[in-house]
Design a protein around this motif. Structure first.
Motif, PDB file in Angstrom:
ATOM      1  N   ILE A 171      33.429  39.051  54.887  1.00  0.00           N
ATOM      2  CA  ILE A 171      34.366  38.389  53.973  1.00  0.00           C
ATOM      3  C   ILE A 171      35.801  38.497  54.488  1.00  0.00           C
ATOM      4  O   ILE A 171      36.246  39.567  54.901  1.00  0.00           O
TER       5      ILE A 171
ATOM      6  N   ASN B 110      39.925  37.377  53.345  1.00  0.00           N
ATOM      7  CA  ASN B 110      40.786  36.905  52.258  1.00  0.00           C
ATOM      8  C   ASN B 110      42.207  37.398  52.504  1.00  0.00           C
ATOM      9  O   ASN B 110      42.477  38.100  53.493  1.00  0.00           O
TER      10      ASN B 110
ATOM     11  N   LEU C 113      35.906  41.603  44.596  1.00  0.00           N
ATOM     12  CA  LEU C 113      35.736  40.153  44.727  1.00  0.00           C
ATOM     13  C   LEU C 113      36.129  39.386  43.464  1.00  0.00           C
ATOM     14  O   LEU C 113      36.267  38.162  43.498  1.00  0.00           O
TER      15      LEU C 113
ATOM     16  N   MET D 147      36.286  31.522  46.277  1.00  0.00           N
ATOM     17  CA  MET D 147      35.484  31.781  47.467  1.00  0.00           C
ATOM     18  C   MET D 147      34.799  30.520  47.970  1.00  0.00           C
ATOM     19  O   MET D 147      34.040  29.881  47.239  1.00  0.00           O
TER      20      MET D 147
ATOM     21  N   PHE E 107      28.079  35.481  44.958  1.00  0.00           N
ATOM     22  CA  PHE E 107      29.519  35.579  44.701  1.00  0.00           C
ATOM     23  C   PHE E 107      29.851  35.349  43.234  1.00  0.00           C
ATOM     24  O   PHE E 107      30.758  35.979  42.687  1.00  0.00           O
TER      25      PHE E 107
ATOM     26  N   ALA F 276      33.408  36.385  41.681  1.00  0.00           N
ATOM     27  CA  ALA F 276      34.237  35.424  42.402  1.00  0.00           C
ATOM     28  C   ALA F 276      33.985  34.020  41.853  1.00  0.00           C
ATOM     29  O   ALA F 276      33.077  33.808  41.046  1.00  0.00           O
TER      30      ALA F 276
ATOM     31  N   ALA G 262      39.452  32.677  49.983  1.00  0.00           N
ATOM     32  CA  ALA G 262      38.554  33.618  50.641  1.00  0.00           C
ATOM     33  C   ALA G 262      37.349  32.855  51.176  1.00  0.00           C
ATOM     34  O   ALA G 262      37.050  31.743  50.731  1.00  0.00           O
ATOM     35  N   GLN G 263      36.665  33.460  52.131  1.00  0.00           N
ATOM     36  CA  GLN G 263      35.481  32.831  52.704  1.00  0.00           C
ATOM     37  C   GLN G 263      34.636  33.909  53.373  1.00  0.00           C
ATOM     38  O   GLN G 263      35.092  35.025  53.601  1.00  0.00           O
TER      39      GLN G 263
END
Length: 330
Positions: free
Chosen positions: A154, A156, A167, A172, A184, A189, A210-211
């Motif tokens: 992750i 972010n 999270l 996301m 998630f 998230a 975020a990813q």
């Protein structure tokens, strides 16, 4: 005598023409298109180049492959569909992108399904993984093997992700995996599905903040330019699939079919080896670009928190594939 000379001369010319036509025919190579979504700096491109060279060399030029990286032939879903239709011949995509077409295959990307690469390879290369590749024939595709994307982590800008609660509230980006989207959402998230080709701009404009991706993708797509924190959560192993249009493969000679199958197997092995060898160097490179790498992750807390994701998956798709993967992992 003159007639004989003329006849021989004519025969010589005819023979020469026949040889020339034969040579021209043998030189007419079959040209194939291979597409993937990653930049030319990614390991997917390195594998594609290796595969191209092996196929062309082993077929003595009878087969040619043109490579189109970085989504030149469309998004992942478009390339899968294009390969099914025969518009292109090969595509490399995440297995998770097949979750709508082969729902049970999502079991492979359930959070914390695989403890390590060795186990993932064992299952993917064994009976269970081969079964998924065989199922692709229903989609007019020939699954040629599972290259490695790697374990997802992750990134972010808010801070390190050490425990599930970190999270909460993050916007996301998620891929096509229903299991990861559920994960998630379960952890608080706000997941948004989008193609990877749109992700850089989405991060840049704040559509998402975020990813999650394996290390090679974070590096090759330059997400380090927009994301400050990388947390090594390793929450899901992400296999790729190298697939070919089934009708195109079957239209080739048996010899050329074997060349493609063997070259694909070797290309997958080469790409996995590169992935293992380069991962630590890639993480160091991301740190050199200013990313803060967090290795302090409470994996036990994450495993406990994502149990409902497994339950939801089994309730929807049954436990057959899950049990097969777990049995093959032992």
């Amino acid at each position: 005598m003159i007639k004989m000379k003329t006849l021989l001369k004519g025969m010589g010319l005819a023979s020469a023409m026949t040889l020339a036509m034969s040579a021209s025919y043998s030189m007419a190579a079959t040209t194939l298109k291979l597409g993937h979504a990653a930049p030319a700096s990614d390991l997917q491109q390195a594998m594609s180049v290796f595969f191209k060279k092996e196929v062309e060399s082993r077929s003595h030029g009878d087969l040619k492959i043109n490579i189109f990286p970085h989504g030149q032939l469309g998004s992942d879903s478009q390339m899968i569909e294009g390969t099914r239709m025969g518009i292109m011949d090969f595509t490399i995509n995440g297995l998770s992108l097949y979750s709508g077409l082969l729902p049970e295959s999502s079991a492979f990307t359930l959070p914390f399904m695989f403890p390590d690469r060795k186990t993932a390879y064992k299952v993917l290369d064994g009976k269970v993984g081969q079964g998924v590749l065989n199922d692709m024939e229903k989609l007019d595709l020939k699954g040629l093997g599972f290259p490695e994307n790697g374990f997802r982590n992750i990134t972010n800008n808010r801070g390190p992700i050490r425990e599930p609660g970190d999270l909460k509230g993050l916007r996301m980006r998620v891929n096509g995996s229903a299991a990861l989207s559920d994960m998630f959402e379960t952890l608080g998230a706000n997941p948004t599905q989008m193609p990877v080709s749109e992700l850089y701009t989405a991060l840049e404009t704040g559509v998402v903040d975020a990813q999650d991706h394996p290390i090679p993708i974070v590096l090759s797509f330059k997400f380090y330019e927009l994301q400050k924190y990388l947390s090594l959560t390793r929450h899901s192993y992400s296999p790729l699939v190298l697939a070919m249009n089934l009708k195109k493969l079957n239209s080739l000679s048996e010899e050329n079919q074997k060349i493609i199958l063997d070259a694909a197997k070797d290309a997958v092995a080469m790409q996995r080896k590169l992935s293992i060898e380069k991962e630590d160097k890639m993480i160091a490179e991301l740190e050199s670009y200013g990313m803060k790498v967090n290795r302090d992750v409470d994996s036990a807390a994450f495993r406990e928190a994502v149990k409902p994701v497994w339950t939801n998956f089994i309730n929807q798709y049954g436990d057959k594939m899950v049990n097969e993967i777990l049995a093959a992992s032992k």
